[in-house]
Motif scaffolding. Structure first.
Motif, PDB file in Angstrom:
ATOM      1  N   SER A   1      -5.467  12.369  -6.360  1.00  0.00           N
ATOM      2  CA  SER A   1      -6.258  11.609  -7.288  1.00  0.00           C
ATOM      3  C   SER A   1      -6.824  12.051  -9.557  1.00  0.00           C
ATOM      4  O   SER A   1      -6.545  12.027  -9.897  1.00  0.00           O
ATOM      5  N   SER A   2      -5.920  13.115  -9.056  1.00  0.00           N
ATOM      6  CA  SER A   2      -5.795  13.559 -10.761  1.00  0.00           C
ATOM      7  C   SER A   2      -4.350  13.216 -11.270  1.00  0.00           C
ATOM      8  O   SER A   2      -4.127  14.127 -12.509  1.00  0.00           O
ATOM      9  N   ASN A   3      -3.297  12.318 -10.859  1.00  0.00           N
ATOM     10  CA  ASN A   3      -2.277  11.989 -10.977  1.00  0.00           C
ATOM     11  C   ASN A   3      -1.935  10.761 -11.555  1.00  0.00           C
ATOM     12  O   ASN A   3      -2.601   9.492 -10.830  1.00  0.00           O
ATOM     13  N   THR A   4      -0.783  10.673 -12.000  1.00  0.00           N
ATOM     14  CA  THR A   4      -0.640   8.857 -12.539  1.00  0.00           C
ATOM     15  C   THR A   4      -0.012   8.521 -11.740  1.00  0.00           C
ATOM     16  O   THR A   4       1.493   9.484 -11.170  1.00  0.00           O
ATOM     17  N   MET A   5       0.182   7.576 -10.677  1.00  0.00           N
ATOM     18  CA  MET A   5       0.777   6.784  -9.925  1.00  0.00           C
ATOM     19  C   MET A   5       1.655   5.758 -10.226  1.00  0.00           C
ATOM     20  O   MET A   5       0.827   4.813 -11.123  1.00  0.00           O
ATOM     21  N   GLY A   6       2.486   4.486  -9.490  1.00  0.00           N
ATOM     22  CA  GLY A   6       2.945   4.213 -10.200  1.00  0.00           C
ATOM     23  C   GLY A   6       4.060   3.096  -8.689  1.00  0.00           C
ATOM     24  O   GLY A   6       4.539   3.819  -7.675  1.00  0.00           O
ATOM     25  N   TRP A   7       4.572   2.311  -9.046  1.00  0.00           N
ATOM     26  CA  TRP A   7       5.595   1.466  -8.025  1.00  0.00           C
ATOM     27  C   TRP A   7       6.675   1.121  -8.999  1.00  0.00           C
ATOM     28  O   TRP A   7       6.422   1.259 -10.202  1.00  0.00           O
TER      29      TRP A   7
ATOM     30  N   ALA B   1     -10.442   7.778  -2.951  1.00  0.00           N
ATOM     31  CA  ALA B   1     -10.734   7.969  -1.778  1.00  0.00           C
ATOM     32  C   ALA B   1     -10.337   8.027  -0.822  1.00  0.00           C
ATOM     33  O   ALA B   1     -10.099   8.601   0.339  1.00  0.00           O
ATOM     34  N   LYS B   2      -9.805   6.943  -1.214  1.00  0.00           N
ATOM     35  CA  LYS B   2      -8.560   6.986   0.251  1.00  0.00           C
ATOM     36  C   LYS B   2      -7.112   7.324   0.127  1.00  0.00           C
ATOM     37  O   LYS B   2      -6.055   7.184   0.843  1.00  0.00           O
ATOM     38  N   ASN B   3      -7.387   7.985  -0.568  1.00  0.00           N
ATOM     39  CA  ASN B   3      -5.529   8.607  -1.593  1.00  0.00           C
ATOM     40  C   ASN B   3      -4.492   7.412  -1.130  1.00  0.00           C
ATOM     41  O   ASN B   3      -3.648   7.657  -0.862  1.00  0.00           O
ATOM     42  N   THR B   4      -5.094   6.331  -1.589  1.00  0.00           N
ATOM     43  CA  THR B   4      -3.559   4.846  -1.729  1.00  0.00           C
ATOM     44  C   THR B   4      -3.772   4.549  -2.655  1.00  0.00           C
ATOM     45  O   THR B   4      -4.998   4.107  -3.537  1.00  0.00           O
ATOM     46  N   LEU B   5      -2.502   3.896  -3.256  1.00  0.00           N
ATOM     47  CA  LEU B   5      -2.344   3.303  -4.340  1.00  0.00           C
ATOM     48  C   LEU B   5      -1.867   1.857  -3.708  1.00  0.00           C
ATOM     49  O   LEU B   5      -1.437   1.702  -2.637  1.00  0.00           O
TER      50      LEU B   5
ATOM     51  N   SER C   1       1.343  -1.188   0.120  1.00  0.00           N
ATOM     52  CA  SER C   1      -0.111  -0.016  -0.082  1.00  0.00           C
ATOM     53  C   SER C   1       0.589   1.702  -0.131  1.00  0.00           C
ATOM     54  O   SER C   1       2.304   1.794   0.766  1.00  0.00           O
ATOM     55  N   CYS C   2       0.190   2.061  -0.631  1.00  0.00           N
ATOM     56  CA  CYS C   2       1.004   3.475  -0.595  1.00  0.00           C
ATOM     57  C   CYS C   2      -0.087   4.706  -0.094  1.00  0.00           C
ATOM     58  O   CYS C   2      -1.422   4.712  -0.946  1.00  0.00           O
ATOM     59  N   VAL C   3       0.211   4.850   1.283  1.00  0.00           N
ATOM     60  CA  VAL C   3      -0.698   6.237   1.389  1.00  0.00           C
ATOM     61  C   VAL C   3      -0.214   7.235   0.737  1.00  0.00           C
ATOM     62  O   VAL C   3       0.583   8.000   1.333  1.00  0.00           O
ATOM     63  N   ALA C   4      -0.815   8.336  -0.132  1.00  0.00           N
ATOM     64  CA  ALA C   4      -0.624   9.848  -0.503  1.00  0.00           C
ATOM     65  C   ALA C   4      -1.173  10.774   0.099  1.00  0.00           C
ATOM     66  O   ALA C   4      -2.768  10.671   0.851  1.00  0.00           O
ATOM     67  N   SER C   5      -0.650  11.917   0.702  1.00  0.00           N
ATOM     68  CA  SER C   5      -0.592  12.852   1.772  1.00  0.00           C
ATOM     69  C   SER C   5      -0.944  14.097   0.800  1.00  0.00           C
ATOM     70  O   SER C   5      -0.506  14.382  -0.158  1.00  0.00           O
TER      71      SER C   5
ATOM     72  N   ILE D   1       2.432   1.542 -13.099  1.00  0.00           N
ATOM     73  CA  ILE D   1       1.546   3.159 -13.387  1.00  0.00           C
ATOM     74  C   ILE D   1       0.636   2.596 -13.835  1.00  0.00           C
ATOM     75  O   ILE D   1      -0.215   2.035 -14.714  1.00  0.00           O
ATOM     76  N   MET D   2      -0.817   3.801 -13.240  1.00  0.00           N
ATOM     77  CA  MET D   2      -1.845   3.306 -13.074  1.00  0.00           C
ATOM     78  C   MET D   2      -2.530   4.830 -13.877  1.00  0.00           C
ATOM     79  O   MET D   2      -1.929   5.875 -12.839  1.00  0.00           O
ATOM     80  N   THR D   3      -3.112   5.078 -14.147  1.00  0.00           N
ATOM     81  CA  THR D   3      -3.283   6.688 -14.857  1.00  0.00           C
ATOM     82  C   THR D   3      -4.584   7.397 -13.947  1.00  0.00           C
ATOM     83  O   THR D   3      -4.821   6.134 -13.096  1.00  0.00           O
ATOM     84  N   ARG D   4      -4.903   8.497 -14.036  1.00  0.00           N
ATOM     85  CA  ARG D   4      -5.907   8.932 -12.915  1.00  0.00           C
ATOM     86  C   ARG D   4      -8.039   8.219 -13.271  1.00  0.00           C
ATOM     87  O   ARG D   4      -7.823   8.059 -12.210  1.00  0.00           O
ATOM     88  N   LEU D   5      -7.301   7.574 -14.469  1.00  0.00           N
ATOM     89  CA  LEU D   5      -8.660   6.924 -14.904  1.00  0.00           C
ATOM     90  C   LEU D   5      -9.011   5.965 -14.946  1.00  0.00           C
ATOM     91  O   LEU D   5      -9.531   5.137 -15.433  1.00  0.00           O
ATOM     92  N   GLY D   6      -7.468   5.359 -14.314  1.00  0.00           N
ATOM     93  CA  GLY D   6      -7.364   3.615 -14.155  1.00  0.00           C
ATOM     94  C   GLY D   6      -6.852   3.051 -15.478  1.00  0.00           C
ATOM     95  O   GLY D   6      -7.138   1.293 -15.510  1.00  0.00           O
ATOM     96  N   ALA D   7      -6.170   3.360 -16.312  1.00  0.00           N
ATOM     97  CA  ALA D   7      -5.657   2.583 -17.526  1.00  0.00           C
ATOM     98  C   ALA D   7      -4.111   2.178 -17.115  1.00  0.00           C
ATOM     99  O   ALA D   7      -3.549   3.324 -15.893  1.00  0.00           O
ATOM    100  N   THR D   8      -3.834   1.322 -17.050  1.00  0.00           N
ATOM    101  CA  THR D   8      -3.043   0.358 -16.221  1.00  0.00           C
ATOM    102  C   THR D   8      -1.499   0.519 -17.298  1.00  0.00           C
ATOM    103  O   THR D   8      -2.053  -0.273 -18.707  1.00  0.00           O
ATOM    104  N   THR D   9      -0.327  -0.113 -16.731  1.00  0.00           N
ATOM    105  CA  THR D   9       1.128  -0.488 -17.601  1.00  0.00           C
ATOM    106  C   THR D   9       1.731  -1.242 -17.282  1.00  0.00           C
ATOM    107  O   THR D   9       1.720  -1.330 -15.937  1.00  0.00           O
ATOM    108  N   TYR D  10       1.991  -2.526 -16.926  1.00  0.00           N
ATOM    109  CA  TYR D  10       3.747  -3.192 -16.465  1.00  0.00           C
ATOM    110  C   TYR D  10       4.848  -3.740 -16.685  1.00  0.00           C
ATOM    111  O   TYR D  10       4.577  -3.496 -18.442  1.00  0.00           O
TER     112      TYR D  10
END
Length: 111
Positions: free
Chosen positions: A30-36, A74-78, A21-25, A50-59
């Motif tokens: 919600s408006s950013n691409t997030m990744g591992w 809603a939880k600011n969590t990846l 899990s990754c919790v963001a402050s 990575i996952m875009t703000r709209l839910g598209a994923t790349t592995y």
């Protein structure tokens, strides 16, 4: 100020599973691409997913089918669900987003 805090790492046997899990402050999540990413000592940091703000994923090609990235805006969590883990998955896993990195969480796959 963006802060990312990873958790969920640990020691697991080959074939096991972990969920990171990754919790963001802040309000950027919600408006950013997030990744591992992950890194083994002595090697460059490696892209995982990575996952875009709209839910598209790349592995990373080598991880498709075993790893799944998801997010809860809603939880600011990846999240990163890791299944069928192998010893070569051992690394420090980092969350990335909003031009910031988390501190990393260690994943060790060993019998």
């Amino acid at each position: 100020q963006v802060q990312l805090v990873e958790s969920g790492g640990g020691l697991v046997q080959p074939g096991g599973s972990l969920r990171l899990s990754c919790v963001a402050s802040g309000s950027f999540f919600s408006s950013n691409t997030m990744g591992w990413y992950r890194q083994v000592p002595g090697k460059e940091r490696e892209f995982v997913a990575i996952m875009t703000r709209l839910g598209a994923t790349t592995y990373a090609d080598s991880l498709k089918g075993r790893f799944t990235i998801s997010r809860d805006n809603a939880k600011n969590t990846l999240y990163l669900q890791m299944n069928s883990l192998k010893p070569e998955d051992t690394a420090v896993y980092y969350c990335f987003g909003g031009n910031s990195w988390g501190q990393g969480t260690q994943v060790t796959v060993s019998s």
